[in-house]
Design a protein around this motif. Structure first.
Motif, short mmCIF file in Angstrom:
data_model
loop_
_atom_site.label_atom_id
_atom_site.label_comp_id
_atom_site.label_asym_id
_atom_site.label_seq_id
_atom_site.Cartn_x
_atom_site.Cartn_y
_atom_site.Cartn_z
N GLY A 102 0.85 -1.18 0.00
CA GLY A 102 0.00 0.00 0.00
C GLY A 102 0.88 1.23 0.00
N LYS A 103 0.30 2.38 0.13
CA LYS A 103 1.07 3.63 0.20
C LYS A 103 1.62 3.83 1.61
CE LYS A 103 0.90 8.52 -0.85
NZ LYS A 103 0.09 9.65 -1.34
N PHE A 104 0.86 3.37 2.61
CA PHE A 104 1.23 3.59 4.02
C PHE A 104 1.20 2.28 4.80
CE2 PHE A 104 -1.03 7.40 2.59
CZ PHE A 104 -0.07 8.37 2.83
N PHE A 105 2.08 2.20 5.79
CA PHE A 105 1.93 1.22 6.86
C PHE A 105 1.11 1.91 7.94
CE2 PHE A 105 5.93 -0.88 5.40
CZ PHE A 105 5.41 -2.16 5.29
N LEU A 106 0.26 1.14 8.62
CA LEU A 106 -0.52 1.62 9.75
C LEU A 106 -0.28 0.65 10.90
CD1 LEU A 106 -3.78 2.42 7.80
CD2 LEU A 106 -2.06 4.06 8.58
N LEU A 107 0.36 1.13 11.96
CA LEU A 107 0.70 0.30 13.11
C LEU A 107 -0.25 0.63 14.26
CD1 LEU A 107 2.62 -1.74 14.50
CD2 LEU A 107 4.10 0.21 15.08
N GLU A 108 -0.88 -0.40 14.79
CA GLU A 108 -1.78 -0.27 15.93
C GLU A 108 -1.11 -0.91 17.14
OE1 GLU A 108 -4.58 1.34 16.21
OE2 GLU A 108 -5.13 1.71 14.12
N THR A 109 -0.86 -0.09 18.15
CA THR A 109 -0.12 -0.53 19.33
C THR A 109 -0.92 -0.45 20.62
OG1 THR A 109 0.77 1.68 19.72
CG2 THR A 109 2.05 0.23 18.27
N GLY A 110 -2.22 -0.20 20.52
CA GLY A 110 -3.04 0.05 21.71
C GLY A 110 -2.94 -1.01 22.78
N GLU A 111 -2.95 -2.27 22.40
CA GLU A 111 -2.87 -3.33 23.40
C GLU A 111 -1.52 -3.33 24.11
OE1 GLU A 111 -3.91 -7.13 21.72
OE2 GLU A 111 -5.88 -6.41 21.10
N ILE A 112 -0.47 -3.00 23.39
CA ILE A 112 0.88 -3.01 23.98
C ILE A 112 1.09 -1.79 24.87
CG2 ILE A 112 3.36 -3.01 23.47
CD1 ILE A 112 1.86 -5.64 22.73
N VAL A 113 0.73 -0.59 24.37
CA VAL A 113 0.97 0.62 25.17
C VAL A 113 0.08 0.66 26.41
CG1 VAL A 113 1.90 1.95 23.23
CG2 VAL A 113 -0.53 2.15 23.82
N SER A 114 -1.04 -0.03 26.38
CA SER A 114 -1.92 -0.04 27.55
C SER A 114 -1.37 -0.91 28.67
CB SER A 114 -3.33 -0.51 27.16
OG SER A 114 -3.32 -1.86 26.79
N LEU A 115 -0.42 -1.78 28.37
CA LEU A 115 0.15 -2.65 29.41
C LEU A 115 0.86 -1.85 30.50
CD1 LEU A 115 1.62 -5.54 27.22
CD2 LEU A 115 -0.41 -5.62 28.70
N SER A 116 1.42 -0.70 30.16
CA SER A 116 2.17 0.09 31.14
C SER A 116 1.26 0.81 32.13
CB SER A 116 3.05 1.13 30.42
OG SER A 116 2.22 2.12 29.83
N GLY A 117 -0.02 0.96 31.79
CA GLY A 117 -0.95 1.64 32.68
C GLY A 117 -0.87 3.16 32.58
N GLY A 118 0.03 3.67 31.75
CA GLY A 118 0.15 5.12 31.58
C GLY A 118 -0.77 5.63 30.49
N ASP A 119 -0.54 6.86 30.10
CA ASP A 119 -1.33 7.51 29.05
C ASP A 119 -0.95 6.92 27.70
OD1 ASP A 119 -2.55 9.18 27.22
OD2 ASP A 119 -1.57 11.00 27.91
N PRO A 120 -1.87 6.25 27.00
CA PRO A 120 -1.52 5.62 25.74
C PRO A 120 -1.07 6.62 24.67
CG PRO A 120 -3.86 5.30 26.24
CD PRO A 120 -3.25 5.98 27.40
N GLU A 121 -1.65 7.81 24.65
CA GLU A 121 -1.24 8.80 23.65
C GLU A 121 0.20 9.24 23.89
OE1 GLU A 121 -4.04 11.97 23.06
OE2 GLU A 121 -5.69 10.58 22.68
N GLU A 122 0.56 9.40 25.15
CA GLU A 122 1.95 9.77 25.49
C GLU A 122 2.90 8.62 25.11
OE1 GLU A 122 4.46 10.48 29.53
OE2 GLU A 122 2.55 11.56 29.36
N ALA A 123 2.49 7.40 25.36
CA ALA A 123 3.33 6.24 25.02
C ALA A 123 3.56 6.17 23.51
CB ALA A 123 2.69 4.95 25.53
N VAL A 124 2.54 6.45 22.71
CA VAL A 124 2.68 6.42 21.25
C VAL A 124 3.57 7.58 20.79
CG1 VAL A 124 1.42 6.71 19.08
CG2 VAL A 124 0.64 5.06 20.77
N ARG A 125 3.40 8.75 21.38
CA ARG A 125 4.29 9.88 21.02
C ARG A 125 5.74 9.51 21.31
NH1 ARG A 125 0.02 12.90 23.15
NH2 ARG A 125 1.07 13.09 25.15
#
Length: 177
Positions: A102-125
Motif C-alpha cells: 500500500g502507500k502507508f503502513f498503519l501500526l496499531e499498538t493500543g494493546e501493547i501501550v496499555s500494558l504500562s498503565g500510563g497515558d496511551p497517547e503519550e506512550a505512542v508519542r
C-alpha cells in the motif's frame, strides 16, 4: 489472549470519521512491538487516529521506504546466519509485504501501550519520537557496517525481532463492505 501489535497497509490515512479502504492485513506480534514493525514504520512516521481504539494512537509511515529498509536489514542479518528457518521467515515476510503493498503502513499498538498503565497517547508519542527513530538509527548504522555489536544481538534473537504472524486476516481485520 495475548496483547499484540498489529500492522496494516492502506493507500490513505485514517481520519477521525473514516477508515481507509481497503485496509490490508500485514502482521501481528504477541506481547511487544517487534523490531520489524518499528523498522517498517520508520520512514515519515506520524501519529494518526487509531482504526481500532478511540485515543489518537495509530502510527502511520511510508510503506515503500519502510519495506526497503527492512529488506536491507534482513539481508545484512542473514549474512551472519546459516539458518534455513531464518531464510524461510524472510521469504514469507517479504512475499507477504509485496502482496499487501500500500502507500502507508498503519501500526496499531493500543494493546501493547496499555500494558504500562500510563497515558496511551503519550506512550505512542514516545514511540514515534524515540523508540522508532532509535531502531532506524541502529539499523542504518548496521547497514553502514558501524554497528556489529547490535547486529550480533539481533541475529541471536532474530525470531523475537522478525518472526511475526503474517496473514491476510488478523485478530482485528477490516473486510471491505
Amino acid at each position: 489472549m495475548a496483547n499484540r501489535s498489529y500492522l496494516y497497509s492502506a493507500d490513505s490515512l485514517p481520519t477521525p470519521e473514516n477508515l481507509p479502504k481497503p485496509v490490508r492485513c500485514v502482521s501481528e506480534h504477541n506481547w511487544s512491538i517487534p523490531l520489524a514493525h518499528k523498522i517498517l514504520v520508520g520512514r515519515e512516521t506520524t501519529v494518526v487516529p487509531s482504526m481500532i481504539w478511540n485515543p489518537r494512537i495509530g502510527i502511520a509511515a511510508d510503506f515503500a521506504r519502510g519495506a526497503e529498509l527492512l529488506g536491507d536489514l534482513l539481508r545484512v542479518v542473514g549474512q551472519g546466519l546459516a539458518d534455513d528457518e531464518f531464510t524461510a521467515c524472510v521469504d514469507k515476510a517479504m512475499a507477504h509485504l509485496d502482496k499487501q503493498r500500500g502507500k502507508f503502513f498503519l501500526l496499531e499498538t493500543g494493546e501493547i501501550v496499555s500494558l504500562s498503565g500510563g497515558d496511551p497517547e503519550e506512550a505512542v508519542r514516545d514511540l514515534v519520537t524515540h523508540d522508532i527513530p532509535d531502531a532506524v538509527a541502529q539499523a542504518e548504522a548496521a547497514l553502514a557496517g558501524d554497528n556489529e555489536e547490535w547486529l550480533t544481538s539481533v541475529r541471536a534473537k532474530w525470531q523475537e525481532h522478525f518472526a511475526s504472524f503474517y496473514s491476510e486476516w488478523l485478530y482485528f481485520s477490516f473486510p471491505d463492505d
